[in-house]
Design a protein around this motif. Structure first.
Motif, PDB file in Angstrom:
ATOM      1  N   ARG A  73      -4.734 -14.574  67.071  1.00  0.00           N
ATOM      2  CA  ARG A  73      -5.991 -13.911  67.397  1.00  0.00           C
ATOM      3  C   ARG A  73      -6.117 -13.797  68.914  1.00  0.00           C
ATOM      4  NH1 ARG A  73      -9.332 -13.069  63.076  1.00  0.00           N
ATOM      5  NH2 ARG A  73      -8.739 -14.282  61.245  1.00  0.00           N
ATOM      6  N   PRO A  74      -5.450 -12.815  69.491  1.00  0.00           N
ATOM      7  CA  PRO A  74      -5.366 -12.749  70.958  1.00  0.00           C
ATOM      8  C   PRO A  74      -6.676 -12.401  71.651  1.00  0.00           C
ATOM      9  CG  PRO A  74      -4.306 -10.843  69.966  1.00  0.00           C
ATOM     10  CD  PRO A  74      -4.694 -11.735  68.849  1.00  0.00           C
ATOM     11  N   ASN A  75      -7.653 -11.874  70.920  1.00  0.00           N
ATOM     12  CA  ASN A  75      -8.886 -11.466  71.602  1.00  0.00           C
ATOM     13  C   ASN A  75     -10.069 -12.347  71.230  1.00  0.00           C
ATOM     14  OD1 ASN A  75      -8.978 -10.613  68.995  1.00  0.00           O
ATOM     15  ND2 ASN A  75     -10.095  -8.717  69.467  1.00  0.00           N
ATOM     16  N   GLU A  76      -9.803 -13.555  70.790  1.00  0.00           N
ATOM     17  CA  GLU A  76     -10.900 -14.423  70.372  1.00  0.00           C
ATOM     18  C   GLU A  76     -10.823 -15.776  71.042  1.00  0.00           C
ATOM     19  OE1 GLU A  76     -11.271 -14.893  66.194  1.00  0.00           O
ATOM     20  OE2 GLU A  76     -11.804 -12.802  65.859  1.00  0.00           O
ATOM     21  N   GLY A  77     -11.979 -16.348  71.267  1.00  0.00           N
ATOM     22  CA  GLY A  77     -12.046 -17.724  71.745  1.00  0.00           C
ATOM     23  C   GLY A  77     -11.928 -18.682  70.573  1.00  0.00           C
ATOM     24  N   LEU A 121     -16.951 -15.116  68.600  1.00  0.00           N
ATOM     25  CA  LEU A 121     -15.786 -15.664  69.301  1.00  0.00           C
ATOM     26  C   LEU A 121     -15.168 -14.649  70.250  1.00  0.00           C
ATOM     27  CD1 LEU A 121     -14.071 -17.680  66.429  1.00  0.00           C
ATOM     28  CD2 LEU A 121     -15.427 -18.563  68.302  1.00  0.00           C
ATOM     29  N   GLU A 122     -15.363 -13.377  69.953  1.00  0.00           N
ATOM     30  CA  GLU A 122     -14.746 -12.352  70.817  1.00  0.00           C
ATOM     31  C   GLU A 122     -15.333 -12.377  72.218  1.00  0.00           C
ATOM     32  OE1 GLU A 122     -14.416  -8.439  69.129  1.00  0.00           O
ATOM     33  OE2 GLU A 122     -13.641  -9.294  67.256  1.00  0.00           O
ATOM     34  N   SER A 123     -16.630 -12.713  72.297  1.00  0.00           N
ATOM     35  CA  SER A 123     -17.267 -12.754  73.616  1.00  0.00           C
ATOM     36  C   SER A 123     -16.766 -13.950  74.439  1.00  0.00           C
ATOM     37  CB  SER A 123     -18.783 -12.809  73.476  1.00  0.00           C
ATOM     38  OG  SER A 123     -19.163 -14.039  72.943  1.00  0.00           O
ATOM     39  N   LEU A 124     -16.067 -14.869  73.785  1.00  0.00           N
ATOM     40  CA  LEU A 124     -15.548 -16.025  74.508  1.00  0.00           C
ATOM     41  C   LEU A 124     -14.203 -15.731  75.160  1.00  0.00           C
ATOM     42  CD1 LEU A 124     -16.315 -18.890  71.971  1.00  0.00           C
ATOM     43  CD2 LEU A 124     -17.568 -18.339  74.033  1.00  0.00           C
ATOM     44  N   CYS A 125     -13.628 -14.574  74.828  1.00  0.00           N
ATOM     45  CA  CYS A 125     -12.328 -14.216  75.390  1.00  0.00           C
ATOM     46  C   CYS A 125     -12.515 -13.696  76.818  1.00  0.00           C
ATOM     47  CB  CYS A 125     -11.678 -13.144  74.523  1.00  0.00           C
ATOM     48  SG  CYS A 125     -10.067 -12.679  75.109  1.00  0.00           S
ATOM     49  N   ILE A 126     -11.691 -14.175  77.721  1.00  0.00           N
ATOM     50  CA  ILE A 126     -11.798 -13.732  79.106  1.00  0.00           C
ATOM     51  C   ILE A 126     -10.770 -12.632  79.384  1.00  0.00           C
ATOM     52  CG2 ILE A 126     -11.592 -14.457  81.516  1.00  0.00           C
ATOM     53  CD1 ILE A 126     -12.449 -17.281  80.243  1.00  0.00           C
ATOM     54  N   LYS A 127      -9.529 -12.887  79.019  1.00  0.00           N
ATOM     55  CA  LYS A 127      -8.519 -11.850  79.147  1.00  0.00           C
ATOM     56  C   LYS A 127      -7.645 -11.891  77.909  1.00  0.00           C
ATOM     57  CE  LYS A 127      -5.464  -9.926  82.612  1.00  0.00           C
ATOM     58  NZ  LYS A 127      -4.611 -10.257  83.758  1.00  0.00           N
ATOM     59  N   MET A 128      -7.488 -10.741  77.309  1.00  0.00           N
ATOM     60  CA  MET A 128      -6.753 -10.692  76.055  1.00  0.00           C
ATOM     61  C   MET A 128      -5.339 -11.231  76.220  1.00  0.00           C
ATOM     62  SD  MET A 128      -6.747  -7.474  73.548  1.00  0.00           S
ATOM     63  CE  MET A 128      -5.423  -7.323  72.390  1.00  0.00           C
ATOM     64  N   ASN A 129      -4.925 -12.000  75.238  1.00  0.00           N
ATOM     65  CA  ASN A 129      -3.579 -12.583  75.220  1.00  0.00           C
ATOM     66  C   ASN A 129      -3.354 -13.623  76.311  1.00  0.00           C
ATOM     67  OD1 ASN A 129      -1.633 -12.290  73.293  1.00  0.00           O
ATOM     68  ND2 ASN A 129      -1.388 -10.114  73.739  1.00  0.00           N
ATOM     69  N   ARG A 131      -6.377 -15.848  78.437  1.00  0.00           N
ATOM     70  CA  ARG A 131      -7.313 -16.970  78.511  1.00  0.00           C
ATOM     71  C   ARG A 131      -8.579 -16.687  77.711  1.00  0.00           C
ATOM     72  NH1 ARG A 131      -4.024 -19.809  80.052  1.00  0.00           N
ATOM     73  NH2 ARG A 131      -3.821 -21.070  81.947  1.00  0.00           N
ATOM     74  N   ALA A 132      -9.044 -17.759  77.067  1.00  0.00           N
ATOM     75  CA  ALA A 132     -10.322 -17.666  76.350  1.00  0.00           C
ATOM     76  C   ALA A 132     -10.992 -19.019  76.402  1.00  0.00           C
ATOM     77  CB  ALA A 132     -10.086 -17.240  74.907  1.00  0.00           C
ATOM     78  N   TRP A 133     -12.287 -19.020  76.210  1.00  0.00           N
ATOM     79  CA  TRP A 133     -13.028 -20.277  76.161  1.00  0.00           C
ATOM     80  C   TRP A 133     -12.781 -20.947  74.820  1.00  0.00           C
ATOM     81  CZ3 TRP A 133     -14.762 -22.667  80.164  1.00  0.00           C
ATOM     82  CH2 TRP A 133     -15.287 -21.970  81.261  1.00  0.00           C
ATOM     83  N   SER A 134     -12.628 -22.244  74.875  1.00  0.00           N
ATOM     84  CA  SER A 134     -12.565 -23.004  73.638  1.00  0.00           C
ATOM     85  C   SER A 134     -13.803 -23.905  73.593  1.00  0.00           C
ATOM     86  CB  SER A 134     -11.285 -23.836  73.631  1.00  0.00           C
ATOM     87  OG  SER A 134     -11.390 -24.864  72.709  1.00  0.00           O
ATOM     88  N   LEU A 135     -14.655 -23.661  72.617  1.00  0.00           N
ATOM     89  CA  LEU A 135     -15.876 -24.468  72.483  1.00  0.00           C
ATOM     90  C   LEU A 135     -15.596 -25.624  71.549  1.00  0.00           C
ATOM     91  CD1 LEU A 135     -18.840 -21.976  72.078  1.00  0.00           C
ATOM     92  CD2 LEU A 135     -17.910 -22.959  74.150  1.00  0.00           C
TER      93      LEU A 135
END
Lengths: 418, 252
Positions: A73-77, A121-129, A131-135
């Motif tokens: 899931r490259p576009n999700e946190g 979760l998509e809004s948690l993605c910073i850059k696809m593939n 970095r993303a936030w992990s809550l």
């Protein structure tokens, strides 16, 4: 290894509970569909809240970190929910080992909140593939008085909706996380508010109890947990244990649960809203200014429940004594006897005392002659005879044990019948 | 003395304690030091795990739970620190082949976490009514970059050069444990120790009469042999209770 320090429920407790349930009474005075009071307190940090459901208490804290996105899931946190059963809550819990209960509760919470896609979760993605936030939601149970799951689910969703993550910028190569002082933190997007609502099923589906206490949980044969949001959409359903439950009952219970879910979500939203307003006013918020006085009110509230029960049982008796007017006088005499010849406590010296029974005619013996066993109650001294003109029965005299309570009785009786 | 900027009254106001909050544990306390809040709960003496049985005394288990994330090395350190203090202060030899569980839950961290956790543990021990040899109280002292000592954590964390945590007992006011972080001279350490002794919790744990919480707690001592106290015990500032006979009776 068998469970250490486990609280064992005795047969006496079990039969007592079942007997009360057969009279449609619960030990804490609630009706079968009634829930305990929920209370939400926020800490100083974002995403920190303490939720208490009756005496069950949990604390939840949301934390976040930047992580590599998952290749699937490259576009999700990411969102992780972790419920810890601490020794603090119950001495039989062991934090170091994963128990069946903890994995079950964790899975149910995950199903309810994560799998229902409550958090965007998509809004948690910073850059696809990249970095993303992990809550991560950490829920620590502080006090186990039954129904941890409901309490934890409310805590988790409240903490998530309260949480704000720091702002992050990227110059192409490096990611810079701005501290809360530098830039305003960003709230998490919550699509809907799912909550778990649990029921205990006893006596082969005859009694379905909402929000079971610890004792009720111990006696229960099965549990029905329903995950719902305020739009009455089902976010999870779990029926554990062995009970013969009709489809009709499940449907009925879930429609009741939907009503409760709507109430709960309103409570959560109000609490978060109030907290945000307080923070905007720059009020001091946190556990360090928790009001201490609250507890006194609680304990008197508990006391009044006991008293309610007490008046109820007395009223039942009063009706009976109406039917048997001959009993009235002996009871009255007994009352005065009871006051006089009680056991007496004689002090013997430093910190010791002796409980001695006063010899003489036993007051219980007289009462034995009556047919009704329930009349054996030690009554308060204010017993008094009053004639009630508006009663439909032919009797002229009724014993009114506590004249002040008389006014309230019709409404109360109705309430208790329901 | 560099620590003279603080008034003792201010310090008392910054401390708050609430007992018997939780219904399950034998004793529990929510301790607030400034904006740091720690919840402690004690079970004991209870059944012991086979591998932890001690034939001549009770074993003490301390479990520290951070608010977020898994327990890390610092948390394990706190556990062992508090465990050591409890082992010296509780009358463990009275309960052989049993265990005493001391649970600490971080609620809010604003710098003084360790000292707050120690104080909370002491209050939980008191609330449970377990036998103790002495009481203990802890105080944090912060050394700023400009060489000044303060008992209140500064707003700006980066201005801290060193931190001291002292634990005193109430019988003679002796140091029973100390923990330091950062760089400092021996002189600064002694200054901080003296400051902590004078102004800190230890000072009024020892004197008893000035302490808001110790005074009131003395009244809750094992009434009639029961372990439970009323759950709605409040801790008002009532220094006049300091000379209550219960106080002397309980703390030998």
């Amino acid at each position: 290894m068998a469970a250490i320090r486990k609280t064992i429920i005795s047969n006496c407790e079990k039969t007592f509970l079942m007997k009360n349930l057969s009279e449609w009474n619960r030990l804490d005075g609630r009706s079968f569909t009634e829930f305990r009071d929920i209370n939400i307190v926020f800490g100083k940090d974002w995403g920190c809240c303490k939720v208490s459901l009756g005496k069950t208490e949990v604390i939840a804290q949301v934390s976040c970190e930047l992580q590599q996105t998952k290749s699937s899931r490259p576009n999700e946190g990411m969102l992780n929910i972790n419920l810890e059963l601490n020794t603090m809550a119950d001495p039989s819990f062991d934090a170091s080992r994963q128990s069946d209960l903890s994995s079950q509760l964790n899975r149910l919470l995950e199903k309810c909140i994560k799998d229902s896609k409550a958090v965007d979760l998509e809004s948690l993605c910073i850059k696809m593939n990249e970095r993303a936030w992990s809550l991560r939601v950490d829920i620590n149970v502080l006090n186990n008085e039954g129904n941890i799951l409901d309490c934890a689910s409310v805590a988790a969703i409240t903490a998530l909706s309260h949480f704000r993550r720091p702002d992050v910028t990227c110059d192409g190569v490096e990611y810079k996380i701005h501290s809360i002082k530098q830039r305003d933190p960003i709230p998490t997007v919550i699509h809907h508010y799912p909550v778990c609502i649990s029921y205990a099923i006893l006596n082969e589906g005859e009694y379905i109890l909402a929000d079971p206490t610890l004792l009720e949980e111990g006696v229960a044969e099965a549990f029905l947990t329903i995950g719902l949001n305020s739009y009455k959409e089902l976010c999870g359903l779990h029926l554990g244990g062995n009970a013969r439950l009709a489809t009709k009952d499940i449907l009925e219970t879930s429609s009741k649960a939907a009503k409760r879910a709507t109430e709960l979500v309103a409570i959560i939203k109000n609490a978060v809203e109030k907290d945000t307003q307080d923070r905007l006013k720059l009020n001091d918020i946190g556990f360090h200014i928790m009001p201490i006085q609250e507890k006194i009110e609680k304990s008197t509230a508990e006391l009044s429940i006991c008293l309610d029960q007490w008046t109820l049982s007395k009223k039942g008796k009063k009706k009976k004594s109406k039917n048997e007017p001959m009993d009235v006088d002996p009871i009255n005499e007994n009352n005065s006897d009871v006051q006089q010849c009680k056991e007496t406590i004689t002090p013997l010296g430093n910190g010791t005392a002796k409980l001695s029974e006063v010899k003489g005619e036993n007051e219980w013996a007289i009462v034995e002659s009556d047919e009704e066993a329930e009349v054996i109650f030690v009554e308060p001294p204010k017993a008094d005879t009053v004639s009630i003109s508006d009663s439909n029965s032919e009797e002229e005299q009724v014993v009114v044990l506590n004249p002040q309570r008389l006014k309230k009785s019709p409404s109360k009786r109705k309430k208790n019948r329901i | 003395m560099e620590v003279d900027t603080l008034k003792e009254e201010n310090n008392i106001d910054r401390l708050k304690c609430d007992l018997g909050l939780l219904s399950r544990p034998d004793g529990s306390a929510l301790f607030t030091e400034g904006q740091t809040v720690v919840l402690a709960a004690l079970y004991g003496p209870v059944e012991v795990k086979m591998q932890k049985v001690l034939v001549e005394k009770a074993s003490i288990e301390c479990i520290y739970k951070p608010k977020a994330g898994f327990p890390c090395v610092q948390d394990r350190f706190k556990e062992s620190f508090i465990k050591n203090i409890c082992e010296t202060s509780l009358a463990v030899s009275l309960y052989p082949r049993s265990t005493i569980l001391v649970n600490i839950q971080e609620m809010q961290n604003h710098g003084q976490l360790l000292s707050c956790a120690i104080n909370a543990a002491c209050m939980a021990c008191l609330d449970s009514g377990i036998d103790m040899k002495f009481l203990f109280g802890s105080v944090s002292c912060f050394l700023m970059k400009d060489g000044e000592l303060s008992l209140i954590p500064p707003v700006n964390e980066s201005s801290i050069k060193g931190m001291f945590v002292f634990v005193f007992n109430n019988t003679k006011g002796e140091v029973i444990a100390s923990h330091t972080e950062g760089l400092f001279t021996a002189e600064q350490y002694h200054d901080a120790l003296e400051g902590g002794r004078q102004m800190g919790v230890a000072a009024y744990v020892k004197r008893g009469t000035r302490s808001p919480f110790v005074c009131h707690l003395s009244l809750s001592e094992r009434r009639g042999g029961t372990r439970r106290h009323d759950n709605d015990m409040l801790l008002p500032l009532r220094p006049e209770l300091g000379d209550h006979p219960g106080y002397r009776a309980m703390f030998f």
